[in-house]
Write an enzyme that holds these catalytic residues in place. Structure first.
Site, short mmCIF file in Angstrom:
data_model
loop_
_atom_site.label_atom_id
_atom_site.label_comp_id
_atom_site.label_asym_id
_atom_site.label_seq_id
_atom_site.Cartn_x
_atom_site.Cartn_y
_atom_site.Cartn_z
N SER A 238 0.77 -1.12 0.06
CA SER A 238 -0.17 -0.03 -0.08
C SER A 238 0.70 1.17 -0.14
O SER A 238 1.92 1.16 0.09
CB SER A 238 -1.09 0.06 1.42
OG SER A 238 -0.06 0.18 2.26
N LYS A 239 0.11 2.41 -0.04
CA LYS A 239 0.92 3.74 -0.02
C LYS A 239 1.91 3.82 0.83
O LYS A 239 3.21 4.32 0.48
CB LYS A 239 -0.15 4.81 0.10
CG LYS A 239 -0.99 4.83 -0.83
CD LYS A 239 -2.37 4.38 0.15
CE LYS A 239 -3.26 3.40 -0.91
NZ LYS A 239 -3.89 2.28 0.04
N ARG A 240 1.85 3.22 2.08
CA ARG A 240 2.92 3.45 2.98
C ARG A 240 4.32 2.80 2.63
O ARG A 240 5.28 2.97 3.44
CB ARG A 240 2.57 3.26 4.45
CG ARG A 240 2.21 1.70 4.89
CD ARG A 240 0.98 1.67 5.93
NE ARG A 240 0.37 0.63 5.72
CZ ARG A 240 0.84 -0.71 6.09
NH1 ARG A 240 2.01 -0.71 6.84
NH2 ARG A 240 -0.10 -1.70 5.92
N HIS A 241 4.19 1.67 1.61
CA HIS A 241 5.19 1.20 1.24
C HIS A 241 6.16 1.96 0.22
O HIS A 241 7.20 1.21 -0.25
CB HIS A 241 4.92 -0.24 0.93
CG HIS A 241 4.38 -1.11 2.08
ND1 HIS A 241 3.07 -1.62 1.85
CD2 HIS A 241 4.89 -1.44 3.04
CE1 HIS A 241 3.10 -2.31 2.96
NE2 HIS A 241 3.93 -2.36 3.73
N GLY A 242 5.60 3.09 0.02
CA GLY A 242 6.19 3.72 -1.18
C GLY A 242 5.20 3.88 -2.08
O GLY A 242 3.93 3.74 -2.13
#
Length: 470
Positions: A238-242
Site C-alpha cells: 500500500s501507499k505507506r510502502h512507497g
RNA sequence: GGUCCCAUCGUCUAGUGGUUAGGACGUCGGCCUCUCACGCCGGUAACGCGGGUUCGACCCCCGCUGGGAUCACCA
C-alpha cells in the site's frame, strides 16, 4: 496445439499499481512467449467507482511498460446484453433462481454465522421457491450442496474445495446488473480466453467460477494463481510502502525494461540469471518457473536493476527515455553525438534517469554555480598558478582530444610539481561547480574549448578577487 | 473464527535423498583511481520447530508455529 489466449482485466477504480502491473506482465509475457494473444478488458461494472480517469491512467501505465494488447480494450459496461443473455440461460436451465431475501435479513444471518464460528453463507431460503422476476429480487446461482470442486492450478497444484463451503452467490443484483464472478466467466468464455493468470487473492473466487463454467457447459481455462507482492512488513502493498502507481516509477526515472525485469524476477526465476532484456524475458518466460510463495517488494533491488539497465542500454536508445527529464530542466539539445557522449560519461554513475539529468547540468548551462564549501576549499591562491598554466596550455590546443588534454595537464604537472589530483579538482569545480563528476578529460572534451576556457577564466577571476580582499 | 495458500541468508531466489547449500540486492573490508561512480577481489548471512520414513534428510509424510489470502447486491 491450441493458441494461448490470455487477458488482463483491470477495474478502473484507480491507477495501475504494482500488483496489477505484474499480473498484466505475466499474462503478456506468456502470450508473447507462446505466440498467442493478449486481450485487454476493462471491468467497469461497478459504475459508481469506475472512472474515465482511471481508464486513461491504466492505458498510460501499460503504454509506458510497453505492454501492448491484441484485442480490446473491451468494456464490460458495454456488454450487458451478453450478460443478460447468459443469465437467462442459467435461469432456463435451472442453475439460477430469483431471491427476494432482504439485504438486512442477510446481514443478520451473516452476523449470526460469524458468532457461531461458521461460514456466513446464504441459507437457501428462496432456492426452491420458484419465484418469478420482481422489483427487488436478485438472481442467485444454484450451487451444488455436496461434493467437491477442484481447481487444477498450474502454479499451485490441485486445490480441492468442499462444495458445502460455497453458497448460492448472487449473479445479478436487484437492479438487474450482473456481478463480478459471473461476468468474468461470461467474458472469458465469449472472448475465448483459455489461460487465466491472476493474483493469488482470486483463488477463493475460482470454485464459484468453475461451477459457472460447468453450468454453462463450457470447457475450463487453465488457471494459474500468482503469488502476491507484499510490502516490507509482509502485508499487502500500500501507499505507506512507497509509490504504488506504476507511472510514479516512470516519473522517478526508471526504465520500463528495468521495471519489468524486476517485477518478473519477483516470483519467477531462470536459474541464477538476474538481468534480462525484454526480448530475453519473452523468450525465456515459462509458467513452470513461477514460484509459489509471496514476495516482498524491494525498492533497493529495483534501483540496482535500473542502474544495470541504464548502463546496458546503448546511448542512442537511452536518449528517448532521458529526454523528458532533460527537457523538464529546460535544457535544449539535439539528438546526436553530443548527447550520446554526455550519456556515455554518466550511464555508469546514474541509478535513475532523473539522477542522470541532475548530474548533466553543467553540460547544458552557460554558467556554473559552485558548491559553496567546495569553492571555499579549492578556489584558493594555491590553485591560481596551476589554473593559469592550464589555461595557457589549453588555449594553445586546436583540438580537444583526450590525448592532447592529457599532455596539457602533464605539462602543468611538470611545471608545478603537483599531482594530477591537485590540479584536476579545482578544474573540475571550475567546469562543473562540483567536486564529483565524470573523468576530467572527457568532460573537457565534451564541454568544448570555448566554454572550458571561459569557465577556467571565471575561476581564476574568483581566486584573484579573494586575494584582493584578504 | 471458517476455508484456502505459503515457509532456504535481512530481501529476491537456485538447488539435490548424500553439495564446502549457489547467485543477486543490501551490508562490511580491500583493490583500481584525477573526484564520484563503474569494475574487480574478499567477508557477512539461510534450510522455522517437533515427530516420523530412510543407512542418510533442507529435500518425502504428519503435526505445530508463523505469515498471507478470502468470507459483499466491490472487483
Amino acid at each position: 496445439m491450441e493458441k494461448i489466449i490470455t487477458r488482463f482485466p483491470p477495474s478502473p477504480t484507480g491507477y495501475l499499481h504494482i500488483g496489477g502491473a505484474r499480473t498484466a506482465l505475466f499474462n503478456w509475457l506468456y502470450a508473447r512467449h507462446m505466440k498467442g494473444k493478449f486481450i485487454l478488458r476493462i471491468e467497469d461494472t461497478d459504475t459508481v467507482r469506475s472512472t474515465r480517469e482511471s481508464v486513461d491512467a491504466i492505458f498510460e501505465a501499460l503504454e509506458w511498460l510497453e505492454i501492448d494488447w491484441d484485442e480490446g480494450p473491451f468494456f464490460q459496461s458495454r456488454r450487458f446484453d451478453i450478460y443478460t443473455e447468459y443469465i437467462q440461460k442459467l435461469l432456463d436451465s435451472g442453475f439460477a433462481y430469483y431471491c427476494t431475501c432482504s439485504p438486512e435479513k442477510l446481514e443478520e444471518m451473516r452476523k449470526k454465522a460469524m458468532e457461531v464460528g461458521g461460514k456466513p453463507k446464504y441459507d437457501g431460503t428462496c432456492r426452491e421457491k420458484g419465484l418469478g422476476r420482481t422489483d427487488n429480487a436478485v438472481i442467485r446461482f444454484k450451487a451444488p450442496v455436496s461434493g467437491t470442486t477442484v481447481l487444477e492450478d498450474v502454479i499451485k497444484g490441485n486445490i480441492v474445495f468442499q462444495n458445502e463451503e460455497l453458497d448460492d452467490f448472487i449473479i445479478a443484483r436487484s437492479d438487474g446488473s450482473p456481478t463480478y464472478n459471473f461476468v468474468v466467466v461470461v467474458d472469458d468464455i465469449t472472448m475465448g480466453i483459455n489461460t487465466v493468470l491472476r493474483g493469488d487473492d482470486h483463488v477463493m473466487n475460482t470454485p464459484k467460477q468453475i461451477l459457472l463454467y460447468k453450468a454453462l457447459n463450457s470447457p475450463l481455462p487453465t488457471f494459474g494463481h500468482l503469488p502476491m507482492v507484499l510490502g516490507s512488513d509482509r502485508t499487502r502493498l500500500s501507499k505507506r510502502h512507497g509509490a504504488m502507481s506504476v507511472t510514479a516509477y516512470r516519473d522517478m526515472g526508471y526504465l520500463p525494461d528495468a521495471f519489468i525485469n524486476y517485477l518478473v524476477r519477483l516470483g519467477w526465476s531462470y536459474g541464477d540469471q538476474e538481468f534480462f532484456s525484454r526480448d530475453e524475458l519473452v523468450e525465456k518466460f515459462s509458467l513452470e518457473n513461477i514460484g509459489r510463495s509471496a514476495g516482498i517488494f524491494n525498492p533497493e533491488k529495483l534501483l540496482a536493476l535500473n542502474a544495470d539497465h541504464i548502463k546496458e542500454t546503448p546511448p542512442d536508445e537511452l536518449i528517448k527515455y532521458l529526454s523528458p527529464f532533460l527537457k523538464e530542466k529546460g535544457y535544449s539539445f539535439q539528438e546526436g553525438p553530443f548527447i550520446e557522449s554526455v550519456i556515455r560519461t554518466l550511464n555508469a554513475r546514474s541509478k535513475t534517469l532523473k539522477d542522470m539529468a541532475d548530474d548533466a547540468g553543467f553540460y547544458f548551462t552557460d554558467t556554473v554555480s559552485y558548491d559553496e564549501k567546495a569553492a571555499k576549499k579549492l578556489f584558493k591562491p594555491s590553485s591560481f598558478e596551476p589554473l593559469r598554466l592550464l589555461l595557457d596550455q589549453l588555449e594553445a590546443l586546436d583540438e580537444f582530444k583526450e590525448a592532447d588534454l592529457e599532455n596539457a595537464f602533464k605539462a602543468v604537472m611538470e611545471k608545478t610539481g603537483l599531482k594530477l589530483g591537485k590540479i584536476a579538482q579545482p578544474v573540475r569545480l571550475a567546469l562543473t561547480g562540483k567536486t564529483a563528476s565524470p573523468g576530467i578529460f572527457e568532460i573537457i572534451e565534451i564541454i568544448g574549448k570555448d566554454r572550458v576556457l571561459s569557465r577556467i577564466k571565471d575561476a581564476i577571476g574568483i581566486i584573484k578577487d579573494k586575494e584582493a580582499c584578504s
